[in-house]
Design a protein around this motif. Structure first.
Motif, PDB file in Angstrom:
ATOM      1  N   ALA A 243      26.851  46.312  56.392  1.00  0.00           N
ATOM      2  CA  ALA A 243      26.547  45.617  57.510  1.00  0.00           C
ATOM      3  C   ALA A 243      27.749  44.615  57.954  1.00  0.00           C
ATOM      4  O   ALA A 243      27.972  44.485  59.132  1.00  0.00           O
ATOM      5  CB  ALA A 243      25.310  44.835  57.490  1.00  0.00           C
TER       6      ALA A 243
ATOM      7  N   LEU B 294      24.172  43.171  62.482  1.00  0.00           N
ATOM      8  CA  LEU B 294      23.127  44.173  62.224  1.00  0.00           C
ATOM      9  C   LEU B 294      22.667  45.085  63.461  1.00  0.00           C
ATOM     10  O   LEU B 294      22.724  44.678  64.435  1.00  0.00           O
ATOM     11  CB  LEU B 294      21.816  43.388  62.019  1.00  0.00           C
TER      12      LEU B 294
ATOM     13  N   HIS C 296      21.732  50.274  60.847  1.00  0.00           N
ATOM     14  CA  HIS C 296      21.766  49.338  59.587  1.00  0.00           C
ATOM     15  C   HIS C 296      20.462  49.238  58.930  1.00  0.00           C
ATOM     16  O   HIS C 296      20.196  49.392  57.723  1.00  0.00           O
ATOM     17  CB  HIS C 296      22.357  48.083  59.637  1.00  0.00           C
ATOM     18  N   LYS C 297      19.433  48.820  59.750  1.00  0.00           N
ATOM     19  CA  LYS C 297      18.069  48.629  59.229  1.00  0.00           C
ATOM     20  C   LYS C 297      17.450  49.922  58.734  1.00  0.00           C
ATOM     21  O   LYS C 297      16.908  49.819  57.764  1.00  0.00           O
ATOM     22  CB  LYS C 297      17.345  47.890  60.275  1.00  0.00           C
TER      23      LYS C 297
ATOM     24  N   LEU D 245      18.942  50.930  55.322  1.00  0.00           N
ATOM     25  CA  LEU D 245      18.596  49.987  54.271  1.00  0.00           C
ATOM     26  C   LEU D 245      17.159  50.370  54.044  1.00  0.00           C
ATOM     27  O   LEU D 245      16.880  50.575  52.753  1.00  0.00           O
ATOM     28  CB  LEU D 245      18.678  48.519  54.694  1.00  0.00           C
TER      29      LEU D 245
ATOM     30  N   SER E 253      22.767  45.794  49.424  1.00  0.00           N
ATOM     31  CA  SER E 253      23.625  45.795  50.611  1.00  0.00           C
ATOM     32  C   SER E 253      23.842  44.146  50.792  1.00  0.00           C
ATOM     33  O   SER E 253      24.489  43.880  51.709  1.00  0.00           O
ATOM     34  CB  SER E 253      23.060  46.166  51.659  1.00  0.00           C
ATOM     35  N   THR E 254      23.233  43.405  50.027  1.00  0.00           N
ATOM     36  CA  THR E 254      23.329  41.723  50.659  1.00  0.00           C
ATOM     37  C   THR E 254      24.432  41.090  49.899  1.00  0.00           C
ATOM     38  O   THR E 254      25.086  40.003  49.980  1.00  0.00           O
ATOM     39  CB  THR E 254      22.092  41.009  50.136  1.00  0.00           C
TER      40      THR E 254
ATOM     41  N   TYR F 167      28.531  44.167  50.769  1.00  0.00           N
ATOM     42  CA  TYR F 167      28.280  45.142  51.840  1.00  0.00           C
ATOM     43  C   TYR F 167      27.782  44.095  53.053  1.00  0.00           C
ATOM     44  O   TYR F 167      27.400  44.665  54.084  1.00  0.00           O
ATOM     45  CB  TYR F 167      27.366  46.519  51.837  1.00  0.00           C
TER      46      TYR F 167
ATOM     47  N   TYR G 190      24.905  42.539  54.210  1.00  0.00           N
ATOM     48  CA  TYR G 190      23.871  42.609  55.008  1.00  0.00           C
ATOM     49  C   TYR G 190      23.323  41.127  54.599  1.00  0.00           C
ATOM     50  O   TYR G 190      23.006  40.719  53.394  1.00  0.00           O
ATOM     51  CB  TYR G 190      22.822  43.537  54.361  1.00  0.00           C
TER      52      TYR G 190
ATOM     53  N   ALA H 231      17.661  41.374  55.205  1.00  0.00           N
ATOM     54  CA  ALA H 231      17.422  42.549  54.048  1.00  0.00           C
ATOM     55  C   ALA H 231      16.075  42.461  53.160  1.00  0.00           C
ATOM     56  O   ALA H 231      15.574  43.406  53.022  1.00  0.00           O
ATOM     57  CB  ALA H 231      18.924  42.405  53.197  1.00  0.00           C
TER      58      ALA H 231
ATOM     59  N   THR I 210      16.975  42.755  64.176  1.00  0.00           N
ATOM     60  CA  THR I 210      17.806  43.330  65.041  1.00  0.00           C
ATOM     61  C   THR I 210      17.715  43.348  66.411  1.00  0.00           C
ATOM     62  O   THR I 210      18.794  43.274  67.291  1.00  0.00           O
ATOM     63  CB  THR I 210      17.883  45.024  64.691  1.00  0.00           C
TER      64      THR I 210
ATOM     65  N   SER J 267      34.280  42.572  60.718  1.00  0.00           N
ATOM     66  CA  SER J 267      33.310  41.745  60.269  1.00  0.00           C
ATOM     67  C   SER J 267      33.929  40.250  60.649  1.00  0.00           C
ATOM     68  O   SER J 267      34.877  39.937  60.712  1.00  0.00           O
ATOM     69  CB  SER J 267      33.109  41.668  58.918  1.00  0.00           C
TER      70      SER J 267
END
Ligand SMILES: NC(=O)c1ccc[n+]([C@H]2O[C@H](COP(=O)([O-])OP(=O)(O)OC[C@H]3O[C@@H](n4cnc5c(N)ncnc54)[C@H](O)[C@@H]3O)[C@@H](O)[C@H]2O)c1
Length: 415
Positions: free
Chosen positions: A147, A151, A155-156, A159, A184-185, A188, A190, A195, A260, A386
């Motif tokens: 992510a 977001l 992505h949601k 996950l 993912s936190t 990655y 998120y 998350a 999101t 990012s």
């Protein structure tokens, strides 16, 4: 026998041997472990809190509430003696760092040998292996979305799919107790709170439909920021009176949607003042990866993360006011990482290093190198790059060991 054939025979034989052992027999083979009875369910916690507050625990109505099926545990997932632990892997399934590195390190080389036969894993999907030297019987490997602070509904969904696929695979293998890290936190990127919303909503929905197939889902957090988030939210998602445990409840998914569609996601960022990263190869499995620093610096503002010194800073992630104040932050360096060992080309990871402007006045000493790693199939679109970076549990062996109630196998120690 040719080395790789021998390896194939070894992991297959080892898996066969282990999966036919009783727990008592397996306990003779692994060292420190945390048995399930040391991890109270949310219901048990509520009852013990009620009794310590001199409330009658009868007041805790158990309407076969789901809160007897979930637990929050802060510590090293590799020590949990459950049927399966979930690994936040990458698409190669060939190991890496973070929780993935810890699990591979604790499980032993047979895990990688079996993973090599799986042919990778797509984002949102899950694959299962034996746990080998772990107290957990199985490892379910899943790949979370990258992510990196921004977001999207995809992505949601990805996950949520990680949690659903892992739970589905668990029930297909009669796995009844399972522990999840905060998928993912870390690397990655998120954001922690969104998350947690996805994790709690998805697990709750799954448990409502599969009550009789799962005895316990443990949310295994590693960082203080996640502990606080889950501590607060668990009671909301799994109320003691089991109020909305019935089918069809839509309430919780509202929070997921908001993450999101509703609130603009300003990526949590933090002021990082630690020293330039140590570019010597760390002693974690990452040592297979060389890093060459390139690129610019990044200024990040406050964020709550338990640094490796256990210090905790206030977090915009849990403090909406602060989120509004967060300045836009720009992307940092991308570091090409050449795997040193014979891992196939597609195992190549791209490490994204935070290269911070050292602010002399607030230099914060840190004892561990911190790296950000991204897989090579990253969306390289500069628009989406990012503007968010996150500190992760430092990539070194010690970070896998967390304090917590542990059983110790005396026999193993004597062995
Ligand atoms: N050099 C590398 O290849 C490298 C380095 C770091 C991480 N990774 C990993 O990062 C990618 C996945 O990113 P991610 O954000 O999903 O995973 P992650 O970066 O491992 O972070 C997921 C969460 O797990 C937490 N965590 C770390 N160690 C433990 C532990 N022992 N027990 C419980 N929780 C723990 C961590 O604090 C974070 O909250 C994969 O590539 C994976 O290999 C790779």
């Amino acid at each position: 026998m040719y080395q790789s054939n021998k390896k194939k025979r070894i992991w297959k034989e080892e898996k066969e041997r282990l999966l036919h052992m009783t727990r008592e027999e397996r306990r003779k083979e692994y060292r420190e472990y945390v048995s399930l009875d040391k991890i109270p369910s949310l219901m048990e916690e509520l009852k013990s809190k009620a009794s310590s507050n001199d409330e009658s625990s009868e007041e805790i109505q158990v309407k076969n509430s789901l809160c007897e099926k979930v637990s929050l545990y802060k510590g090293d997932i590799t020590q949990l003696e459950v049927d399966a632990i979930v690994n936040a892997a990458n698409t190669s399934l060939l190991g890496g760092g973070g929780v993935d590195g810890c699990i591979h390190r604790a499980s032993g080389p047979a895990l990688l040998a079996e993973c090599r036969e799986l042919g990778g894993c797509k984002t949102g999907q899950a694959k299962i292996t034996c746990g080998y030297d772990l107290p957990a019987k199985y490892v379910i490997h899943t790949v979370g979305p990258i992510a990196r602070g921004h977001l999207s509904p995809n992505h949601k969904q990805d996950l949520a799919s990680c949690y659903n696929s892992s739970l589905t695979l668990a029930t297909e293998n009669t796995i009844r107790t399972i522990a999840f890290p905060c998928i993912s936190t870390g690397i990655y990127g998120y954001p922690n709170e969104p998350a947690a919303n996805v994790a709690l909503t998805t697990v709750k929905e799954f448990l409502k439909k599969n009550r009789d197939k799962i005895d316990r889902v443990i949310f295994c957090v590693f960082l203080e920021v996640d502990f606080k988030i889950y501590k607060r939210k668990l009671h909301e998602f799994f109320p003691k009176d089991g109020g909305d445990d019935e089918e069809g409840d839509k309430g919780d998914s509202e929070e997921m949607k908001e993450d999101t569609e509703g609130k603009p996601q300003s990526p949590p960022t933090k002021k990082i003042k630690e020293k330039k990263e140590d570019t010597s190869s760390p002693d974690s499995p990452d040592e297979d990866y060389l890093e060459e620093a390139t690129g610019n610096t990044q200024e990040l503002t406050d964020m709550s993360l338990e640094t490796d010194e256990g210090k905790e800073v206030s977090s915009p992630a849990t403090d909406p006011l602060k989120e509004e104040e967060l300045p836009e932050t720009k992307i940092t360096a991308i570091i090409s990482v050449e795997p040193k060992n014979e891992e196939p080309e597609d195992a190549k990871m791209i490490m994204e290093e935070k290269s911070q402007e050292q602010d002399e006045s607030e230099n914060m000493e840190t004892s561990q190198p911190k790296v950000l790693v991204e897989t090579e199939d990253l969306d390289r679109d500069p628009e989406k790059t990012s503007d968010f970076q996150k500190e992760i549990a430092p990539a070194s062996n010690e970070t896998c060991q967390e304090s917590g109630p542990k059983d110790r196998n005396e026999d193993a120690n004597e062995a």
